[in-house]
Scaffold this motif. Structure first.
Motif, PDB file in Angstrom:
ATOM      1  N   ASN A 161     -62.141  24.023  -6.531  1.00  0.00           N
ATOM      2  CA  ASN A 161     -61.521  25.102  -5.460  1.00  0.00           C
ATOM      3  C   ASN A 161     -60.139  25.667  -6.391  1.00  0.00           C
ATOM      4  N   ALA A 162     -60.296  25.134  -7.620  1.00  0.00           N
ATOM      5  CA  ALA A 162     -59.002  25.807  -8.246  1.00  0.00           C
ATOM      6  C   ALA A 162     -58.754  27.147  -8.243  1.00  0.00           C
ATOM      7  N   VAL A 163     -60.086  27.838  -8.316  1.00  0.00           N
ATOM      8  CA  VAL A 163     -59.776  29.271  -8.514  1.00  0.00           C
ATOM      9  C   VAL A 163     -59.037  30.126  -7.433  1.00  0.00           C
ATOM     10  N   ARG A 164     -59.137  29.491  -6.308  1.00  0.00           N
ATOM     11  CA  ARG A 164     -58.329  29.866  -5.083  1.00  0.00           C
ATOM     12  C   ARG A 164     -57.239  29.335  -4.796  1.00  0.00           C
ATOM     13  N   TYR A 165     -57.000  27.857  -4.765  1.00  0.00           N
ATOM     14  CA  TYR A 165     -56.031  27.063  -4.527  1.00  0.00           C
ATOM     15  C   TYR A 165     -55.184  26.316  -5.601  1.00  0.00           C
ATOM     16  N   GLY A 166     -55.498  26.545  -6.925  1.00  0.00           N
ATOM     17  CA  GLY A 166     -54.753  26.108  -7.863  1.00  0.00           C
ATOM     18  C   GLY A 166     -55.301  24.771  -8.216  1.00  0.00           C
ATOM     19  N   ALA A 256     -63.182  31.268  -3.364  1.00  0.00           N
ATOM     20  CA  ALA A 256     -62.596  29.666  -2.878  1.00  0.00           C
ATOM     21  C   ALA A 256     -63.216  29.001  -4.176  1.00  0.00           C
ATOM     22  N   ARG A 257     -64.551  29.160  -4.243  1.00  0.00           N
ATOM     23  CA  ARG A 257     -65.176  28.467  -5.609  1.00  0.00           C
ATOM     24  C   ARG A 257     -66.220  29.404  -6.187  1.00  0.00           C
ATOM     25  N   ILE A 258     -66.318  29.283  -7.374  1.00  0.00           N
ATOM     26  CA  ILE A 258     -67.455  30.001  -8.105  1.00  0.00           C
ATOM     27  C   ILE A 258     -68.020  29.075  -9.144  1.00  0.00           C
TER      28      ILE A 258
END
Length: 466
Positions: A161-166, A256-258
């Motif tokens: 989830n880091a791409v959206r939420y860090g 959110a995820r990729i």
């Protein structure tokens, strides 16, 4: 291989400290061989270096008490969460005492109106999200393994989830820590921002237990999205898949995820998780938001991949379909091991600027082929981070040597591309030799901080810079 270096032992100090701790902690104090080896366990190829004793702490006060005894006798202290770290973080190269934090597993408070919570370090991410579910909240950092939140903070964990939420550094508001002296401090308040002094919270997040032991965390929370959709899309080439990732990020689609899987990883997922995906490079995505926005995001992504000759693009909001795909992604380590039964999986990761992603991934595939290594690739590629998992016969010296060459080459390439030798695994013991190459004189500043905070080098010695 990146072997563990033995450090000088303080034999007299260890004997004295263990005698005091055994008398004080009784049944929560352990010196059995199997228990000690379990707490020196490493999920990579670094040699196991067990501590001399393990203490199961139940409170901040108990952690501080153990640290004070060890500080008085100059004995190393190593914190232990769930043991899922990948670079030898929990090894004890100079012996000493391991403090197991698994019994410090209470959710202390949830401030739903402020979107934050306070937890003990032994709480796992799944445990926290189960606790939060009926309040419409969740903690977004998901490294795959059901890691402890204390360990995730210590290693500056990341995940799907880091791409959206860090990453963890973006989601920790404050920490309570026990310093090498045994003193207990709090690094910040619950305020969402502050200009008060040095940012000690972010100093401790990622310090891998070398500056203190985390005994309490204040974490940011998110509202569970109104709607979630997942998508999958296959490509003929790895380059096309990476180009789709770069275009998605550069177009500002708030995925959110990729996640990226190469053809070997897809083959492994099909066999292990009972899927029937085309055995070609694959992207898995997830979109969060309102029903209208997740549909719009999926449509925009579909337009991008259509221009890249993708195939099999599908998206769904059905929870059971989403869960099956993401469970398969989380099971990739075990699925990959099944590609070569009996082999050891050596998980390594790098991260590069998103503009270099396609070049980096395709070069990695070519290097593994050149060295005749089976090395499936998966990645949290929305932020340029991916993992290679060479599957190695640990009885074959030639193969071990080729794997060493591969990992060294991979780290060198990432650094040459203005990236990092570790996107989320940390330095530990395994990547110490690359830190100076990556950061240069900044390492001298780290050494100075370590010496000031921990002059006797008792906090997790032999890791990062010690």
């Amino acid at each position: 291989m990146a072997d563990a270096i033995d450090l000088p032992r303080n034999e007299d100090g260890i004997v004295a400290a263990l005698g005091i701790l055994k008398q004080r902690f009784g049944e929560t104090f352990h010196t059995g061989q199997s228990m000690r080896e379990q707490h020196g366990h490493t999920t990579t190829w670094i040699r196991n270096q067990p501590p001399d004793a393990v203490v199961f702490a139940r409170s901040t006060e108990e952690v501080a008490e153990v640290v004070k005894v060890c500080a008085a006798h100059k004995v190393p202290v190593i914190a232990y969460g769930t043991g899922t770290s990948l670079e030898g973080h929990v090894n004890a190269p100079a012996g000493g005492v391991c403090i197991d934090l698994t019994e410090m597993n209470q959710v202390i408070a949830v401030h739903s109106e402020d979107l934050d919570c306070v937890v003990q370090p032994g709480v796992t991410r799944k445990q926290l999200n189960t606790h939060l579910r009926d309040q419409g909240l969740f903690f977004p950092i998901d490294p795959g393994a059901n890691a402890s939140l204390g360990g995730m903070a210590a290693t500056r964990a990341s995940g799907t989830n880091a791409v959206r939420y860090g990453t963890m550094k973006d989601n920790v508001l404050s920490l309570q820590i026990v310093l090498p002296s045994g003193e207990v401090i709090r690094t910040a308040s619950r305020a969402k921002k502050s200009s008060a002094g040095y940012d000690l919270t972010r100093l401790i997040v990622g310090a891998e237990g070398t500056l203190g032991i985390i005994t309490e965390l204040t974490l940011k929370l998110q509202g569970i999205p109104e709607a979630i959709s997942s998508a999958r899309c296959s490509f003929d080439t790895m380059d096309a898949a990476c180009q789709a990732v770069m275009a998605t990020i550069q177009h500002g689609i708030p995925v959110a995820r990729i996640e990226l899987l190469d053809d070997m990883s897809v083959r492994a997922a099909n066999a292990y998780s009972g899927l029937e995906l085309p055995v070609t490079p694959l992207l898995l995505l997830e979109f969060h938001g309102s029903e209208a926005s997740v549909a719009e995001q999926a449509e925009l992504f579909g337009n991008i991949v259509e221009e890249l000759d993708s195939k099999g693009f599908e998206w769904t909001t059905r929870a059971e379909d989403r869960s099956k795909l993401w469970q398969a992604r989380h099971d990739m380590y075990w699925a990959s091991l099944a590609l070569r039964p009996g082999a050891k999986g050596i998980s390594t990761d790098i991260c590069v600027p998103i503009s270099r992603l396609a070049e980096c991934v395709t070069a990695t595939q070519a290097k593994a082929k050149e060295l005749n290594l089976l090395a499936p690739i998966v990645g949290h590629v929305g932020d340029g981070n991916f993992h290679a998992l060479p599957l190695i016969d640990m009885d074959d010296e030639s193969e071990i040597s080729r794997a060493e060459t591969f990992v060294a080459w991979l780290n060198d390439m990432a650094i040459s591309m203005e990236g990092t030798c570790t996107g989320e695994h940390g330095i530990g013991q395994g990547k110490k030799s690359y830190l100076l190459q990556e950061l240069g004189g900044a390492v001298d500043v780290m050494v100075a901080v370590k010496a000031a905070v921990d002059p006797d080098n008792i906090m997790n010695p032999g890791k990062i810079i010690g």
